[in-house]
Write an enzyme that holds these catalytic residues in place. Structure first.
Site, PDB file in Angstrom:
ATOM      1  CD  GLN A 114      19.425  12.219  -4.035  1.00 58.13           C
ATOM      2  OE1 GLN A 114      20.642  12.245  -3.847  1.00 58.13           O
ATOM      3  NE2 GLN A 114      18.611  11.598  -3.205  1.00 58.13           N
ATOM      4  CB  CYS A 169      16.066   5.713  -5.643  1.00 56.64           C
ATOM      5  SG  CYS A 169      16.180   6.947  -4.328  1.00 56.64           S
ATOM      6  CB  VAL A 179       8.111   1.687  -3.496  1.00 58.18           C
ATOM      7  CG1 VAL A 179       8.800   0.645  -4.375  1.00 58.18           C
ATOM      8  CG2 VAL A 179       9.014   2.906  -3.350  1.00 58.18           C
ATOM      9  CG  HIS A 193      16.487  10.548  -7.716  1.00 60.45           C
ATOM     10  ND1 HIS A 193      15.528  11.370  -7.184  1.00 60.45           N
ATOM     11  CD2 HIS A 193      16.773   9.621  -6.746  1.00 60.45           C
ATOM     12  CE1 HIS A 193      15.229  10.971  -5.956  1.00 60.45           C
ATOM     13  NE2 HIS A 193      15.967   9.914  -5.674  1.00 60.45           N
ATOM     14  CB  THR A 240      -0.937   0.022   1.225  1.00 60.63           C
ATOM     15  OG1 THR A 240      -0.148  -0.060   2.419  1.00 60.63           O
ATOM     16  CG2 THR A 240      -1.909  -1.150   1.175  1.00 60.63           C
TER      17      THR A 240
END
Length: 353
Positions: free
Chosen positions: A158, A131, A16, A255, A13
């Site tokens: 970022q 990431c 990601v 990013h 949920t």
């Protein structure tokens, strides 16, 4: 052919996890049951994956019964506690947190760069990189194979979503506060309008912040050290010199990094462009004469690592300058995790997908 392996998505949920369900719905169907797992407060929610409505179950040891592969999209402390429990229930864990990335017995995998490492999982856990690292490492892996990488100097730009859903919500709220105003032309006026910084140490709207992560030794941030340590581990270059400065910018998702890369051999702009053009997982957009290069606004929601502004250094024949962009919620998190899980899933079949 053997039965399809069962899959659990832990943290289904979250930001990601939501992207993960979309990715699973669009990629090749290599799984049998897909089980969605989240915190007790999310249990009972209905989510759709592969056209099926699935009910979220609470995170308990029993939730992993009968599961072959478990993808974790949760905070470090949750992974640290629950990944070993999932392994004890017979799962192979693919973890997107930072809990195990630098564990010498846990491989850190990018399928386009070091896919063979998925089998070196003595603890039953495979780790997904940060990431920021993922936004550039596919491109750097391809160039490393051509020229032999020696040194990286990078500045990251970022996105707010790197700080989670609160980062997204904070930036949207701040943008609404400064929209249609005259702030931004006097020192301190943005801070007067924006009192809630959310997860950031300063206002992000109309601003950039030279900080991402938590404080580490000698003034470095955790994000900067992740870029250094993870690049070394993924590429298998223990002595790779890496200097990173991580900057938060007022972009929601994707990013970007400006990269100065030094190699063992003399480089050629044309050859480097050809390498990147032919590299799996990379899209080259490099036509500065016509102002064509990747930007976050053009890249968000896509899967590849996008590369442009490729130049041979004016001062070092062995160095390249380039600019890379990658969606930090897709390749930077969910997609790479899904790709790793697919490599593991292939082990359950007598034929290769």
């Amino acid at each position: 052919m053997s039965k399809k392996p069962s899959l659990a998505v832990v943290g289904a949920t979250g930001a990601v996890g939501t992207v993960m369900l979309d990715i699973l719905s669009k990629r090749k169907d290599v799984y049998g049951e897909i089980r969605l797992i989240a915190s007790a407060r999310s249990a009972g929610k209905k989510l759709t994956c592969r056209g099926q409505e699935l009910t979220v179950v609470a995170l308990t040891p029993e939730a992993f019964e009968g599961i072959d592969i478990a993808m974790f999209d949760v905070p470090d402390e949750v992974s640290k506690e629950w990944a070993p429990i999932a392994v004890s229930k017979g799962c192979v864990v693919v973890d997107n947190s930072g809990a195990f990335r630098m564990d010498k017995d846990v491989p850190l995998v990018v399928p386009e760069v070091n896919p063979d490492q998925v089998k070196n999982r003595s603890k039953g856990i495979i780790s997904n990189p940060n990431c920021t690292t993922l936004s550039m490492i596919v491109a750097m892996g391809a160039l490393h194979k051509q020229y032999g990488l020696k040194e990286l100097v990078v500045a990251s730009y970022q996105a707010a979503s790197g700080a989670g859903q609160s980062g997204i919500d904070t930036l949207r709220d701040q943008i609404s506060k400064v929209a249609n105003t005259s702030v931004g032309d006097t020192a301190g006026d943005v801070r007067k309008v924006i009192s809630d910084h959310g997860p950031f140490p300063a206002p992000l709207a109309l601003n950039v912040i030279p900080w991402a992560g938590s404080l580490k030794e000698d003034g470095y941030s955790s994000e900067e050290l992740k870029v250094r340590n993870e690049s070394r581990k993924i590429l298998g270059i223990a002595n790779l010199k890496v200097s990173a400065t991580c900057v938060r910018v007022p972009v929601l998702t994707t990013h970007s990094l400006a990269v100065h890369a030094i190699f063992e051999k003399e480089v050629s702009r044309q050859v480097a462009q050809d390498v990147l053009k032919n590299a799996a997982g990379v899209e080259l957009v490099d036509d500065p004469e016509n102002h064509k290069f990747p930007t976050p606004a053009d890249v968000v929601g896509t899967d590849p690592t996008w590369v442009g502004r490729v130049r041979k250094s004016l001062d070092d024949p062995n160095a390249l300058e380039l600019f890379v962009c990658g969606d930090n919620l897709r390749k930077g998190a969910a997609l790479n995790t899904a790709q790793i899980a697919e490599l593991v899933a292939a082990e359950f079949f007598t034929t290769v997908f």
